[in-house]
Enzyme design. Sequence first.
Site, short mmCIF file in Angstrom:
data_model
loop_
_atom_site.label_atom_id
_atom_site.label_comp_id
_atom_site.label_asym_id
_atom_site.label_seq_id
_atom_site.Cartn_x
_atom_site.Cartn_y
_atom_site.Cartn_z
CG ASP A 117 -1.95 1.14 1.15
OD1 ASP A 117 -1.74 2.09 0.38
OD2 ASP A 117 -2.96 1.06 1.87
CG HIS A 133 -0.80 5.40 4.75
ND1 HIS A 133 -1.78 5.66 5.67
CD2 HIS A 133 -1.44 4.86 3.66
CE1 HIS A 133 -2.96 5.28 5.18
NE2 HIS A 133 -2.77 4.80 3.98
#
Length: 291
Positions: A189, A194
């Site tokens: 991911d 993030h």
Amino acid sequence: MPIDAAEALAAAPRVREIAWDHKDVQLYHLGIGAGLPATDPRELRYTLESRLHVLPSFATVAGGGPPGVIGALSMPGVDVDLADVLHGGQRLRAHRPLPVRGRASAASRVVAAYDKGTAAVLVLRTEVTDEGGPLWTDEAEVFVRGEGGWGGERGPSGRPAPPPAAAPDHVAERPLREDQALLYRLSGDWNPLHADPEFAARAGFDRPVLHGLCTYGGTLKSVVDMLLDGDVTRVREYRARFAGVVYPGETLRVRMWRSAGPGEGGTVRVAVGAMDRDDAPVLADTVVRFG
């Protein structure tokens, strides 16, 4: 219109071949916080190849492709900005224990598109089979800000149910590493939300946030370790709704309520909060069904 619900729902499944081995499983387990203490036999079953057991939530990253929340954005009828996308929830059904090494076929399609007025919710279902038959089915609920208003079905209520009023049967505290998101993203991911402070600010956050699926996996590990004697093969279904953000470096409190079922089966209801922010909810409507 960025989301054409009719086109998305009518599209044929997208099929891809996936493969994984022990290194992928070990990296995933480390990414969700396994391996502490490093020599603990209970942790070695997640980190040492000669003893390895596969936590069912590994299914969300198996094969190394984009997670469902990002995969949904490349489906027919969907053209939206990643910065407007949030992961609303995740469901997993394990048809069999996941093998340490495997090759399988993953077929994904949008099975629901809900119009929330000021937002849209897409549900991407992925069915995975190998030579032995169905292996797992998962569903990612994708929340897209600013993309509702086409007059479609509103779908289920987005309001989470409160946790049980009784005191929990078990409570676990899970400290998160400062680099937890950087480690977890190596499982596939690569959303800059993030890792990149500038992208996180564009999406409305003070700093990069932890992947919801990292919290999802770590929570399942807590349930398996505390209530299922570490037996990953007992997990049948697991669902959760992402109710709030988690920041790397925080400590999560995982509260668990166990209900007995027929035979050795049953249900565990779970609520997860960020201890550093007065137990602000981060996972809600969370249920593990086991056999």
